[in-house]
Each structure stands twice: as C-alpha cells, then as structure tokens.
Design an enzyme around this catalytic site. Structure first.
Site, PDB file in Angstrom:
ATOM      1  N   GLU A 108       0.834  -1.194   0.000  1.00 50.18           N
ATOM      2  CA  GLU A 108       0.000   0.000   0.000  1.00 50.18           C
ATOM      3  C   GLU A 108       0.876   1.254   0.000  1.00 50.18           C
ATOM      4  O   GLU A 108       1.869   1.341   0.725  1.00 50.18           O
ATOM      5  CB  GLU A 108      -0.887  -0.004   1.249  1.00 50.18           C
TER       6      GLU A 108
ATOM      7  N   LYS B 169      -8.943   3.512  -2.722  1.00 53.41           N
ATOM      8  CA  LYS B 169      -9.420   3.077  -1.409  1.00 53.41           C
ATOM      9  C   LYS B 169     -10.716   3.813  -1.071  1.00 53.41           C
ATOM     10  O   LYS B 169     -10.766   5.044  -1.079  1.00 53.41           O
ATOM     11  CB  LYS B 169      -8.348   3.374  -0.363  1.00 53.41           C
TER      12      LYS B 169
ATOM     13  N   CYS C 221      -5.853  -2.760   2.680  1.00 50.25           N
ATOM     14  CA  CYS C 221      -5.737  -2.653   4.131  1.00 50.25           C
ATOM     15  C   CYS C 221      -7.090  -2.906   4.822  1.00 50.25           C
ATOM     16  O   CYS C 221      -7.698  -3.946   4.622  1.00 50.25           O
ATOM     17  CB  CYS C 221      -5.143  -1.287   4.500  1.00 50.25           C
TER      18      CYS C 221
END
Length: 340
Positions: A66, A153, A187
């Site tokens: 990430e 995200k 995540c």
C-alpha cells in the site's frame, strides 16, 4: 448440489485453458520493502530494481505494498488538532503532495514502462494526485505496459481521512488477465464484509491485499478471506526503517534511531483453503515467492462458494453502486430559440 454459478465458473476455466489464453499455474512475487520516502523519482528507480529481482526468479505477477509510491506516512500527524492546523503540518502535506503520482507525469509513464520492459503483471500501491486531492490507489498494469484498471481506497482509516480522499464504487474492478481474475482490496477495506462479497461476486481468484497493518492479527484476517472467497490472497506490507525517511520526518522520540523499525512487514501468500504458502516475513526487507495453481480454487469451491451453492439469495441481497460520484456534474441546458 453445484450451483449454476459454479458450473459457469468451471466452464470458463476449462475453455480458457483449452484455447491456451489462460495459465493455470505461475509464480507470484510479493515485495516487502520501503520506498524512498517523499522522493518520487528515487522510488520509481527502486520499483524497477525490485521488479527486476522478482522477474529474475520467474515471477509473472508482482505485488507492491500500500502507498509504496511514494510514502505511507506512518506516525505523522500533519499538524492537525481539533479546530487547528499548523503551518508545519501544511508544509508536510505540500511535500507529500509533491511526491505523489500525477497520471500525466513522466514518473507515471515510467511505471508503465517497467511492466512492459520486464513483461510482468504489476500491481502497485500509489498515492494518486487528482487536482488538490490525494487518493490511496492500486494500479493494475499489464505485461504490455498498459493500465488495465485502478482501485481507489473507498474508506481511509482514522487519520488517513485527513490526507486522502474517498474512492467510490466505480473503481472496484476484478480484471480478466492471462493469470486469472485479479483484484485488490486495500488494508482495512478488508474488514468491510460487503466489499469482500462484492469482489467474490465478480469471481476474484487473485486477491491482492496491500496493507500498512504489520500486526500479528493481520495474518488471521487474510487467512479468513482466502477461505471465505476460495481465492489466493497476496498481502504486501512495507518494511520501513527510520533511515528510509527524511531527517526531518517528525515521528516520536522512540523512533529516532536510524535502525528503528516503523513498519515491520508480515507479507504473505495464502491458499484458497487458508493455508500459508509463503511468509509471513518480518524484521527485514524481502521478496517472497509462491507457486500458484488455479486448480486449487476449483478444489476449494467443491464444498464452499460464498456467491454460489453456499449463498441464500432468497434471504440476503447486496446492491452495489458502481457509478462514479463527482462533486460537480455539468449539464447542458437546451435553450428554446424563438425563430419568429
């Protein structure tokens, strides 16, 4: 016993294998390393070096962590307090912004060129710049050096919401590639059950989970996802030391030693039956490799298919908004013209 969903999935596998456009087995690499924090050009150089190492060991799919390009700014607060922002924090954000990736920049095209040069399917976490907003994004780049898709995200966690914008449902792809159906969940998005279900419904086989979560508990998370989705899960986390950051990186006093560990890795690969087949690696930078056999997915779906024969659509239903949600949508107004 088997659902129509599973029947079509198996038909899809067999047909593609027969016509030779689909590989049932290959080697994957997961990168556990750090960027050159806040240095975009040097980070792209490092991406090339690491990609070269990965393909030298036979990898056809390479996953980076990430926000690898060019920082997950762990430990920074950007000068924010409730009702207050400091000048130093604004300067930190400017530096972060300057090291982010503009999709019209030469650095962006260098990334595409790396995938093309090494003929590798590249999945990499970047900080995307769009106007005045930054997004935590994953890029999917083909062996021909073409951007296949991106995923922004959709739910930044805690302080991330101060520095990153929110993605929407228009960038949650699962992509047909020669190695299998590929997608990414970043995540703590992986703790969103409905997002996972959305990915399963698209037939994801190669589930990339780049993360900044280096805790032991993360391993049980990705094992559960592999079992639940009957897919391969690739988790990449940075190994970041204080020396990899600028000298004025404003982190707490306990991390002032150049060898202090800021992110400790834990990267791994999990099979469709939840077994750890590579990693987790901690306490060092490393590239981990795993041999992938897509037949294991078919074996796993024999007794569990979350969106097929183990689903109850008569009871549960999920709707996903995949429209692009723009803050401003210009509309042309047709004027009536009096021809008299």
């Amino acid at each position: 016993f088997f659902s129509q969903n599973l029947y079509y999935y198996m038909y899809y596998i067999v047909v593609l294998k027969f016509f030779g456009s689909f590989k049932m087995s290959f080697k994957a690499a997961v990168i556990q390393d750090s960027p050159v924090v806040f240095n975009l050009a040097a980070t792209i150089d490092k991406v090339e070096t690491l990609t070269n190492k990965a393909i030298s060991n036979g990898a056809e799919l390479v996953l980076f962590p990430e926000a690898f390009v060019s920082a997950y700014p762990k430990g920074l607060d950007f000068g924010a307090r409730v009702g207050q922002r400091s000048d130093k924090g604004r300067e930190d954000f400017r530096r972060y912004y300057d090291s982010s990736l503009d999709f019209k920049s030469k650095e962006y095209y260098r990334l595409l060129g790396i995938a093309k040069k090494y003929k590798v399917l590249l999945v990499i976490g970047v900080i995307e710049r769009d106007g005045g907003t930054l997004y935590c994004t994953v890029l999917f780049i083909s062996k021909k050096g073409e951007l296949l898709e991106k995923h922004r995200k959709i739910m930044p966690t805690a302080m991330e919401r101060l520095i990153w914008g929110f993605g929407d449902g228009s960038t949650m792809p699962v992509i047909d590639t020669e190695l299998g159906k590929l997608g990414s969940v970043i995540c703590w998005e992986n703790y969103m059950p409905m997002m996972r279900m959305g990915m399963y419904s698209k037939g994801i086989e190669l589930y990339c989970a780049p993360t900044a979560d280096d805790r032991e508990t993360w391993i049980s998370t990705v094992q559960h996802i592999a079992l639940e989705g009957r897919c391969f899960v690739f988790s990449a986390c940075q190994y970041l030391e204080r020396k990899d950051c600028p000298k004025d990186y404003a982190i707490d006093d306990s991390k002032k030693n150049p060898k202090s560990v800021i992110m400790n890795g834990g990267s791994c690969v999990i099979s469709p039956l939840g077994k750890i087949i590579a990693g987790p690696i901690r306490n060092k930078a490393e590239i981990i490799f795993a041999d992938i056999d897509l037949n294991e997915i078919i074996k796993g779906k024999y007794d569990f298919d979350a969106v097929g024969h183990y689903a109850r659509p008569d009871i549960f239903e999920l709707n996903i908004n995949e429209r692009s949600n723009n803050s401003v949508t210009p509309q042309k107004i047709r004027k009536n013209i009096d021809k008299k």
